[in-house]
Design a protein around this motif. Sequence first.
Motif, PDB file in Angstrom:
ATOM      1  N   MET A  25      29.059  40.433  29.568  1.00  9.33           N
ATOM      2  CA  MET A  25      28.529  41.696  30.079  1.00  9.33           C
ATOM      3  C   MET A  25      29.505  42.815  29.750  1.00  9.33           C
ATOM      4  SD  MET A  25      27.472  42.745  33.983  1.00  9.33           S
ATOM      5  CE  MET A  25      26.073  41.650  33.957  1.00  9.33           C
ATOM      6  N   SER A  26      28.955  43.979  29.332  1.00  6.58           N
ATOM      7  CA  SER A  26      29.795  45.117  28.985  1.00  6.58           C
ATOM      8  C   SER A  26      30.622  45.539  30.186  1.00  6.58           C
ATOM      9  CB  SER A  26      28.911  46.279  28.523  1.00  6.58           C
ATOM     10  OG  SER A  26      29.706  47.407  28.253  1.00  6.58           O
ATOM     11  N   GLY A  27      31.901  45.814  29.932  1.00  5.51           N
ATOM     12  CA  GLY A  27      32.780  46.254  31.024  1.00  5.51           C
ATOM     13  C   GLY A  27      33.559  45.124  31.647  1.00  5.51           C
ATOM     14  N   ASP A  28      33.176  43.881  31.350  1.00  5.92           N
ATOM     15  CA  ASP A  28      33.916  42.746  31.889  1.00  5.92           C
ATOM     16  C   ASP A  28      35.255  42.606  31.156  1.00  5.92           C
ATOM     17  OD1 ASP A  28      31.630  42.365  33.315  1.00  5.92           O
ATOM     18  OD2 ASP A  28      31.540  40.210  32.978  1.00  5.92           O
ATOM     19  N   ARG A  29      36.262  42.146  31.887  1.00  9.13           N
ATOM     20  CA  ARG A  29      37.568  41.853  31.288  1.00  9.13           C
ATOM     21  C   ARG A  29      38.233  40.722  32.050  1.00  9.13           C
ATOM     22  NH1 ARG A  29      41.664  46.161  33.857  1.00  9.13           N
ATOM     23  NH2 ARG A  29      40.349  46.969  35.528  1.00  9.13           N
ATOM     24  N   ARG A  30      39.217  40.107  31.415  1.00 12.35           N
ATOM     25  CA  ARG A  30      39.924  38.992  32.035  1.00 12.35           C
ATOM     26  C   ARG A  30      41.288  39.475  32.507  1.00 12.35           C
ATOM     27  NH1 ARG A  30      36.748  34.874  31.774  1.00 12.35           N
ATOM     28  NH2 ARG A  30      38.198  33.688  33.055  1.00 12.35           N
ATOM     29  N   LEU A  31      41.715  38.885  33.602  1.00 11.11           N
ATOM     30  CA  LEU A  31      42.985  39.269  34.193  1.00 11.11           C
ATOM     31  C   LEU A  31      43.603  38.041  34.849  1.00 11.11           C
ATOM     32  CD1 LEU A  31      44.725  41.840  34.690  1.00 11.11           C
ATOM     33  CD2 LEU A  31      43.561  42.075  36.892  1.00 11.11           C
ATOM     34  N   GLN A  32      44.876  37.837  34.613  1.00  6.30           N
ATOM     35  CA  GLN A  32      45.592  36.716  35.222  1.00  6.30           C
ATOM     36  C   GLN A  32      46.711  37.250  36.099  1.00  6.30           C
ATOM     37  OE1 GLN A  32      46.936  34.244  31.991  1.00  6.30           O
ATOM     38  NE2 GLN A  32      44.944  33.268  31.737  1.00  6.30           N
ATOM     39  N   GLY A  33      46.978  36.540  37.184  1.00  5.85           N
ATOM     40  CA  GLY A  33      48.061  36.982  38.053  1.00  5.85           C
ATOM     41  C   GLY A  33      48.166  36.133  39.304  1.00  5.85           C
ATOM     42  N   LEU A  34      49.021  36.601  40.213  1.00  6.64           N
ATOM     43  CA  LEU A  34      49.295  35.898  41.457  1.00  6.64           C
ATOM     44  C   LEU A  34      48.678  36.665  42.614  1.00  6.64           C
ATOM     45  CD1 LEU A  34      50.936  33.737  43.125  1.00  6.64           C
ATOM     46  CD2 LEU A  34      52.775  35.447  43.209  1.00  6.64           C
ATOM     47  N   ALA A  35      47.895  35.977  43.423  1.00  5.81           N
ATOM     48  CA  ALA A  35      47.324  36.587  44.628  1.00  5.81           C
ATOM     49  C   ALA A  35      48.430  36.751  45.668  1.00  5.81           C
ATOM     50  CB  ALA A  35      46.206  35.710  45.180  1.00  5.81           C
ATOM     51  N   LEU A  36      48.768  38.012  45.958  1.00  5.31           N
ATOM     52  CA  LEU A  36      49.827  38.297  46.921  1.00  5.31           C
ATOM     53  C   LEU A  36      49.296  38.401  48.337  1.00  5.31           C
ATOM     54  CD1 LEU A  36      51.755  41.087  44.973  1.00  5.31           C
ATOM     55  CD2 LEU A  36      52.352  38.668  45.131  1.00  5.31           C
ATOM     56  N   LYS A  37      48.095  38.933  48.451  1.00 11.28           N
ATOM     57  CA  LYS A  37      47.547  39.229  49.777  1.00 11.28           C
ATOM     58  C   LYS A  37      46.031  39.210  49.689  1.00 11.28           C
ATOM     59  CE  LYS A  37      47.756  42.912  53.304  1.00 11.28           C
ATOM     60  NZ  LYS A  37      48.290  44.276  53.580  1.00 11.28           N
ATOM     61  N   VAL A  38      45.387  38.691  50.727  1.00  6.01           N
ATOM     62  CA  VAL A  38      43.928  38.658  50.796  1.00  6.01           C
ATOM     63  C   VAL A  38      43.510  39.064  52.204  1.00  6.01           C
ATOM     64  CG1 VAL A  38      41.851  37.236  50.602  1.00  6.01           C
ATOM     65  CG2 VAL A  38      43.770  36.833  49.048  1.00  6.01           C
ATOM     66  N   GLY A  39      42.567  39.985  52.293  1.00  2.00           N
ATOM     67  CA  GLY A  39      42.075  40.434  53.591  1.00  2.00           C
ATOM     68  C   GLY A  39      40.571  40.588  53.576  1.00  2.00           C
ATOM     69  N   PRO A  40      39.960  40.795  54.729  1.00  2.00           N
ATOM     70  CA  PRO A  40      38.506  40.961  54.795  1.00  2.00           C
ATOM     71  C   PRO A  40      38.067  42.301  54.219  1.00  2.00           C
ATOM     72  CG  PRO A  40      39.497  41.340  56.943  1.00  2.00           C
ATOM     73  CD  PRO A  40      40.603  40.879  56.056  1.00  2.00           C
ATOM     74  N   LEU A  41      36.895  42.312  53.658  1.00  2.00           N
ATOM     75  CA  LEU A  41      36.282  43.530  53.135  1.00  2.00           C
ATOM     76  C   LEU A  41      34.792  43.456  53.445  1.00  2.00           C
ATOM     77  CD1 LEU A  41      36.631  46.148  51.417  1.00  2.00           C
ATOM     78  CD2 LEU A  41      36.050  44.764  49.423  1.00  2.00           C
ATOM     79  N   GLY A  42      34.348  44.289  54.365  1.00  2.00           N
ATOM     80  CA  GLY A  42      32.960  44.217  54.775  1.00  2.00           C
ATOM     81  C   GLY A  42      32.677  42.929  55.531  1.00  2.00           C
ATOM     82  N   GLU A  43      31.418  42.485  55.474  1.00  2.00           N
ATOM     83  CA  GLU A  43      31.011  41.319  56.258  1.00  2.00           C
ATOM     84  C   GLU A  43      31.297  40.002  55.567  1.00  2.00           C
ATOM     85  OE1 GLU A  43      27.007  39.662  58.609  1.00  2.00           O
ATOM     86  OE2 GLU A  43      26.951  41.534  57.458  1.00  2.00           O
ATOM     87  N   HIS A  44      31.148  39.965  54.247  1.00  2.00           N
ATOM     88  CA  HIS A  44      31.261  38.688  53.539  1.00  2.00           C
ATOM     89  C   HIS A  44      32.288  38.701  52.401  1.00  2.00           C
ATOM     90  CE1 HIS A  44      27.779  37.273  55.728  1.00  2.00           C
ATOM     91  NE2 HIS A  44      27.057  38.281  55.284  1.00  2.00           N
ATOM     92  N   ASP A  45      32.850  39.846  52.100  1.00  2.00           N
ATOM     93  CA  ASP A  45      33.724  39.948  50.937  1.00  2.00           C
ATOM     94  C   ASP A  45      35.199  39.858  51.338  1.00  2.00           C
ATOM     95  OD1 ASP A  45      31.275  40.465  49.831  1.00  2.00           O
ATOM     96  OD2 ASP A  45      31.644  42.610  49.537  1.00  2.00           O
ATOM     97  N   ARG A  46      36.067  39.765  50.322  1.00  2.00           N
ATOM     98  CA  ARG A  46      37.504  39.806  50.525  1.00  2.00           C
ATOM     99  C   ARG A  46      38.113  40.885  49.641  1.00  2.00           C
ATOM    100  NH1 ARG A  46      38.619  33.309  50.240  1.00  2.00           N
ATOM    101  NH2 ARG A  46      38.076  32.802  52.396  1.00  2.00           N
ATOM    102  N   LEU A  47      39.230  41.424  50.101  1.00  2.00           N
ATOM    103  CA  LEU A  47      40.007  42.366  49.312  1.00  2.00           C
ATOM    104  C   LEU A  47      41.252  41.630  48.822  1.00  2.00           C
ATOM    105  CD1 LEU A  47      40.428  45.262  48.276  1.00  2.00           C
ATOM    106  CD2 LEU A  47      41.680  45.735  50.390  1.00  2.00           C
TER     107      LEU A  47
END
Length: 270
Positions: free
Chosen positions: A1-23
Amino acid sequence: MSGDRRLQGLALKVGPLGEHDRLLTLLSDDVGVIRLAVPGARRPRSSLAAAVPLTCLDLQIVGRRGLARVRQLQVQRSYSGLGQRLDTLAAAQALSELAIALVSSDDPVPGLLDAVLIHLERLDNLSRAPSEKVDHCLAHVVQAGVHLLALGGYGLPLQACCRSGATLTPPIGQWEWRCSVLPEEGLALGALAGATIQLNPSELALLQRLPRAELPRRSNGDLLGPRPVWLKLLAVLECWCRVHLPRPVRSLTMVRDCVSAASLSEHEPT
């Protein structure tokens, strides 16, 4: 899909975003620290539920303006074992907080991700060795802090007096000699009024060895320096971060609390 890109890294922090998502806050070699929405990641059967802290991720993301979204992810390495011990978990959280404080969005720091991963690997090995005392975790987090601060441009000036410019050469054996820690400036010769911390020759010598790749050890392999000295060096790290970084590194206090709890436990009657 246009606009898609790949990214690799380390998850430092994860928090709630809305009702079902994560930040997700990710440390990457490509873009520095980036925040990403992970749609539906809080749903039990979500294919994106593996977006958790202290995990190396290979991501497919979409969107270049505002908050980009994760479309797919693959776990490359998990450091979930660090949670087996409170001290290693606190140390890992301190490294994550340091990375977030040191790296700006779209401004990567060369070598910082690799350094964080090296120290996480050491902490992970430590968490799997129940016989290793809390002192080793304390020493690892102090050395990791010295390394990350240097890479991020906030390194402790360990070799020269911040007042006179004279070389800081600790005279081992002259125990009346002192070096003063002035968080706004650096390290200064002498016992100066108003200094946050004063170091004797052996304490400064130990601190000056921390930029090396490995922890300082005796010829028999034992860790160099007793616990009170490492706690003092942790205090140096804490006050330097408090003055120079744009955000606090609260987990360093958690590391100190873990060491204090271990000390109390060791002195309880059996």
